[in-house]
Design a protein around this motif. Structure first.
Motif, PDB file in Angstrom:
ATOM      1  N   GLU A 190       0.832  -1.205   0.000  1.00  9.75           N
ATOM      2  CA  GLU A 190       0.000   0.000   0.000  1.00  9.75           C
ATOM      3  C   GLU A 190       0.870   1.259   0.000  1.00  9.75           C
ATOM      4  O   GLU A 190       0.549   2.253  -0.671  1.00  9.75           O
ATOM      5  CB  GLU A 190      -0.933   0.004   1.208  1.00  9.75           C
ATOM      6  N   ARG A 191       1.974   1.223   0.723  1.00  9.03           N
ATOM      7  CA  ARG A 191       2.878   2.382   0.775  1.00  9.03           C
ATOM      8  C   ARG A 191       3.425   2.715  -0.616  1.00  9.03           C
ATOM      9  O   ARG A 191       3.484   3.873  -1.016  1.00  9.03           O
ATOM     10  CB  ARG A 191       4.026   2.092   1.737  1.00  9.03           C
ATOM     11  N   GLU A 192       3.812   1.689  -1.361  1.00  3.94           N
ATOM     12  CA  GLU A 192       4.338   1.915  -2.704  1.00  3.94           C
ATOM     13  C   GLU A 192       3.238   2.373  -3.663  1.00  3.94           C
ATOM     14  O   GLU A 192       3.470   3.208  -4.527  1.00  3.94           O
ATOM     15  CB  GLU A 192       5.005   0.644  -3.235  1.00  3.94           C
ATOM     16  N   LEU A 193       2.051   1.829  -3.521  1.00  4.01           N
ATOM     17  CA  LEU A 193       0.950   2.200  -4.406  1.00  4.01           C
ATOM     18  C   LEU A 193       0.555   3.668  -4.228  1.00  4.01           C
ATOM     19  O   LEU A 193       0.107   4.322  -5.180  1.00  4.01           O
ATOM     20  CB  LEU A 193      -0.257   1.299  -4.151  1.00  4.01           C
ATOM     21  N   GLY A 196       1.608   6.436  -6.693  1.00  2.00           N
ATOM     22  CA  GLY A 196       0.838   6.733  -7.889  1.00  2.00           C
ATOM     23  C   GLY A 196       1.498   6.377  -9.209  1.00  2.00           C
ATOM     24  O   GLY A 196       0.940   6.685 -10.272  1.00  2.00           O
ATOM     25  N   ASP A 197       2.665   5.711  -9.172  1.00  2.00           N
ATOM     26  CA  ASP A 197       3.380   5.402 -10.416  1.00  2.00           C
ATOM     27  C   ASP A 197       3.498   3.908 -10.673  1.00  2.00           C
ATOM     28  O   ASP A 197       4.262   3.473 -11.530  1.00  2.00           O
ATOM     29  CB  ASP A 197       4.782   6.006 -10.391  1.00  2.00           C
ATOM     30  N   VAL A 198       2.726   3.092  -9.943  1.00  2.00           N
ATOM     31  CA  VAL A 198       2.851   1.634 -10.043  1.00  2.00           C
ATOM     32  C   VAL A 198       1.897   1.090 -11.099  1.00  2.00           C
ATOM     33  O   VAL A 198       0.682   1.297 -11.030  1.00  2.00           O
ATOM     34  CB  VAL A 198       2.579   0.948  -8.686  1.00  2.00           C
ATOM     35  N   ALA A 199       2.474   0.378 -12.073  1.00  2.00           N
ATOM     36  CA  ALA A 199       1.669  -0.262 -13.122  1.00  2.00           C
ATOM     37  C   ALA A 199       1.107  -1.595 -12.668  1.00  2.00           C
ATOM     38  O   ALA A 199      -0.020  -1.962 -13.025  1.00  2.00           O
ATOM     39  CB  ALA A 199       2.520  -0.468 -14.373  1.00  2.00           C
ATOM     40  N   GLY A 200       1.886  -2.347 -11.902  1.00  2.00           N
ATOM     41  CA  GLY A 200       1.427  -3.666 -11.502  1.00  2.00           C
ATOM     42  C   GLY A 200       2.324  -4.301 -10.472  1.00  2.00           C
ATOM     43  O   GLY A 200       3.415  -3.808 -10.165  1.00  2.00           O
ATOM     44  N   PHE A 201       1.840  -5.393  -9.951  1.00  2.00           N
ATOM     45  CA  PHE A 201       2.549  -6.203  -8.952  1.00  2.00           C
ATOM     46  C   PHE A 201       2.611  -7.623  -9.484  1.00  2.00           C
ATOM     47  O   PHE A 201       1.584  -8.259  -9.703  1.00  2.00           O
ATOM     48  CB  PHE A 201       1.790  -6.139  -7.625  1.00  2.00           C
ATOM     49  N   ARG A 220      -5.726 -11.892  -2.480  1.00  2.00           N
ATOM     50  CA  ARG A 220      -7.011 -11.189  -2.657  1.00  2.00           C
ATOM     51  C   ARG A 220      -6.923  -9.758  -2.135  1.00  2.00           C
ATOM     52  O   ARG A 220      -7.407  -8.814  -2.783  1.00  2.00           O
ATOM     53  CB  ARG A 220      -8.128 -11.941  -1.952  1.00  2.00           C
ATOM     54  N   ALA A 221      -6.293  -9.580  -0.980  1.00  2.00           N
ATOM     55  CA  ALA A 221      -6.144  -8.234  -0.427  1.00  2.00           C
ATOM     56  C   ALA A 221      -5.251  -7.377  -1.322  1.00  2.00           C
ATOM     57  O   ALA A 221      -5.523  -6.187  -1.530  1.00  2.00           O
ATOM     58  CB  ALA A 221      -5.568  -8.303   0.986  1.00  2.00           C
ATOM     59  N   ALA A 222      -4.191  -7.984  -1.860  1.00  2.00           N
ATOM     60  CA  ALA A 222      -3.305  -7.263  -2.774  1.00  2.00           C
ATOM     61  C   ALA A 222      -4.059  -6.834  -4.025  1.00  2.00           C
ATOM     62  O   ALA A 222      -3.901  -5.705  -4.509  1.00  2.00           O
ATOM     63  CB  ALA A 222      -2.113  -8.145  -3.148  1.00  2.00           C
ATOM     64  N   GLN A 223      -4.894  -7.724  -4.533  1.00  2.00           N
ATOM     65  CA  GLN A 223      -5.690  -7.426  -5.719  1.00  2.00           C
ATOM     66  C   GLN A 223      -6.586  -6.215  -5.479  1.00  2.00           C
ATOM     67  O   GLN A 223      -6.690  -5.311  -6.329  1.00  2.00           O
ATOM     68  CB  GLN A 223      -6.533  -8.651  -6.064  1.00  2.00           C
ATOM     69  N   GLU A 224      -7.233  -6.162  -4.324  1.00  2.00           N
ATOM     70  CA  GLU A 224      -8.122  -5.050  -4.002  1.00  2.00           C
ATOM     71  C   GLU A 224      -7.355  -3.740  -3.903  1.00  2.00           C
ATOM     72  O   GLU A 224      -7.787  -2.693  -4.396  1.00  2.00           O
ATOM     73  CB  GLU A 224      -8.879  -5.349  -2.707  1.00  2.00           C
ATOM     74  N   LEU A 225      -6.161  -3.792  -3.272  1.00  2.00           N
ATOM     75  CA  LEU A 225      -5.329  -2.594  -3.165  1.00  2.00           C
ATOM     76  C   LEU A 225      -4.876  -2.107  -4.536  1.00  2.00           C
ATOM     77  O   LEU A 225      -4.917  -0.909  -4.840  1.00  2.00           O
ATOM     78  CB  LEU A 225      -4.101  -2.888  -2.297  1.00  2.00           C
ATOM     79  N   GLY A 230      -5.445   1.744  -9.377  1.00  2.00           N
ATOM     80  CA  GLY A 230      -5.283   1.703 -10.826  1.00  2.00           C
ATOM     81  C   GLY A 230      -4.105   0.879 -11.297  1.00  2.00           C
ATOM     82  O   GLY A 230      -3.516   1.181 -12.350  1.00  2.00           O
ATOM     83  N   ALA A 231      -3.742  -0.168 -10.555  1.00  2.00           N
ATOM     84  CA  ALA A 231      -2.625  -1.044 -10.918  1.00  2.00           C
ATOM     85  C   ALA A 231      -3.145  -2.470 -11.112  1.00  2.00           C
ATOM     86  O   ALA A 231      -4.271  -2.805 -10.721  1.00  2.00           O
ATOM     87  CB  ALA A 231      -1.544  -1.004  -9.842  1.00  2.00           C
ATOM     88  N   LEU A 232      -2.310  -3.304 -11.698  1.00  2.00           N
ATOM     89  CA  LEU A 232      -2.724  -4.648 -12.098  1.00  2.00           C
ATOM     90  C   LEU A 232      -2.040  -5.730 -11.272  1.00  2.00           C
ATOM     91  O   LEU A 232      -0.882  -5.586 -10.861  1.00  2.00           O
ATOM     92  CB  LEU A 232      -2.407  -4.868 -13.574  1.00  2.00           C
ATOM     93  N   LEU A 233      -2.757  -6.835 -11.065  1.00  2.00           N
ATOM     94  CA  LEU A 233      -2.187  -8.025 -10.445  1.00  2.00           C
ATOM     95  C   LEU A 233      -1.712  -8.969 -11.546  1.00  2.00           C
ATOM     96  O   LEU A 233      -2.486  -9.376 -12.418  1.00  2.00           O
ATOM     97  CB  LEU A 233      -3.230  -8.738  -9.579  1.00  2.00           C
TER      98      LEU A 233
END
Length: 461
Positions: A190-193, A196-201, A220-225, A230-233
């Motif tokens: 969440e801190r990295e997200l 505002g510059d994260v495309a995906g994890f 699942r929690a990561a997906q929701e975050l 506006g980033a992708l799993l």
């Protein structure tokens, strides 16, 4: 008239030169390493989960080519499919038509991930990851990719940017913008997200290095975050996919997880023709391929070739017809339970973990003084030597091929062909028990070999 090429004659004439040829023309450190650990054998043929050396001795494969041989070696259905596609003499790789096999294989793959819509076919797992990274960055308009410490996603430059092992990255900078977080660390994610510059994890549901599973609820929690920001799993199932963990994909062990992009490879090849696939949502593909001008904005010269597509279709057919996923779950549970029974018996054996037929055997510091002094000697020279001490006698004395799960780790990873049976489980557990008995005996060939490894480790510093 030129002489007809005769592969059998060439192998008969020059096959004995295999190690010399590698030393002279390829990675010269590979034969050196194999000789050092006593793995410099000559294997002549293979079938299923077994192969035979030059002396006709049968070996049990608990490595499966690092997961490539999901159906074992030379499955007759996959072999026949390749014969058929060669005999068909298809007009393959014209680049300006639409052959049926890629569409049929995509349809079959997507049936196992119904929330995904489209597939890009490349040639390897690292290429599948490269595709996912490119698609995520373009679709979101953001540059940075997050990944997990100790992750392995491949060794090409993009995939290397999300590799969690420093030894692989050293000397190859600059890489893509990236940041590592701990597997399961939602606060760090969440801190990295928030930047505002994260495309995906990108994440392995079960990490190959060390065989560490994502904590329950993390994906699942990561997906929701990610979606909130506006980033992708991106799920890397190159090793864990196609039944390895007892479900078709490992992310399916957690309810509600639906990756935006999914990478598969390895076992999809049937052990014959390299292939990788990146599955994704419709909107992502339509954004990347947004016009006819961008029709080739991402492509691969050998992607979707007929041989690879035929092999993939045959693999999926076998898995459906032979119940491979359920078999992997059942045999994996049997093997894990048999190994877990040994943990209280051996102080050097600390934990058995994993899912299905992806199992980690972790060793650790013993409590008794005699064993502890030997353990300390090995650790001072190089972490991971004890696990190597177990791997070597399993091969040399029991003809079972295994390997450590990563550099500087006291973990052996078992990723056998998904076709192993109860007899193979018995054989492995019996051999492993004998090796552990020897290790806890405090003497014998195993610790002598350990001293040799220590000398070599010190000499290489």
């Amino acid at each position: 008239m030129s002489k007809e090429f005769d592969l059998s004659a060439l192998l008969a004439e020059r096959g004995a030169e295999r190690y010399e040829l590698h030393t002279r023309y390829l990675n010269h450190q590979l034969p050196r390493m194999l000789h050092t650990i006593g793995f410099d054998k000559v294997y002549e043929r293979a079938e299923g989960a077994h192969f035979w050396d030059a002396d006709g001795e049968d070996h049990l494969d608990m490595l499966a080519g690092f997961g490539v041989m999901g159906l074992g070696r030379h499955h007759p259905v996959v072999r026949q499919a390749l014969h058929d596609v060669l005999d068909a003499q298809l007009a393959d790789l014209t680049r300006f038509d639409c052959q049926p096999l890629p569409g049929l294989l995509a349809e079959k793959l997507l049936a196992h991930s119904p929330h995904l819509d489209r597939v890009f076919f490349g040639n390897s797992g690292t290429e599948a990851v490269e595709t996912a990274l490119k698609f995520a960055r373009y679709a979101t308009g953001k540059p940075r990719i997050l990944y997990c410490s100790h992750a392995f996603h491949g060794l090409t430059t993009g995939a290397l940017s999300v590799n969690g092992e420093k030894g692989f990255r050293d000397g190859f900078a600059p890489l893509l913008p990236d940041t590592a977080i701990g597997l399961g660390d939602l606060d760090a994610l969440e801190r990295e997200l928030r930047e505002g510059d994260v495309a995906g994890f990108v994440v392995e549901p079960i990490q190959g290095k060390g065989v560490h599973e994502a904590p329950p609820g993390f994906l699942r929690a990561a997906q929701e975050l990610l979606h909130r920001h506006g980033a992708l799993l991106i799920a890397d199932e190159v090793q864990t996919g196609l039944g390895r963990t007892g479900d078709f994909y490992a992310y399916q062990h957690e309810e509600g997880v639906e990756p935006d992009l999914l990478c598969v490879a390895k076992a999809l090849s049937g052990g014959y023709v390299p292939v990788g696939a990146t599955l994704g949502k419709d909107w992502i593909f339509k954004k990347v391929y947004s016009s006819m001008d961008r029709v080739l904005v991402h492509s691969a010269s050998f992607g979707s070739n007929a041989q690879a597509m035929a092999a993939g279709l045959a693999v999926l057919s076998v898995m459906e017809n032979e119940g491979t996923v359920a078999h992997a779950r059942r045999i994996g549970e049997l093997l894990s339970s048999r190994l877990k029974e040994l943990v209280p018996r051996y102080e050097l054996l600390h934990e058995i973990r994993g899912r299905g037929l992806m199992i980690g055997i972790e060793f650790g510091r013993p409590s008794s003084l005699g064993l502890r002094s030997r353990w300390t000697m090995l650790q001072a020279a190089r972490k991971g030597l004890f696990a190597q001490m177990v791997v070597v006698p399993l091969l040399q004395r029991h003809r079972i091929l295994t390997q450590v799960s990563g550099d500087h780790l006291e973990v052996i990873k078992l990723i056998p062909p998904l076709v192993i049976d109860e007899a193979d489980v018995d054989r492995f557990v019996t051999a492993f028990t004998a090796v552990m008995d020897d290790a806890h005996g405090g003497g014998g060939l195993m610790w002598d070999f350990g001293k040799t490894l220590v000398k070599q480790a010190v000499a290489q510093r």
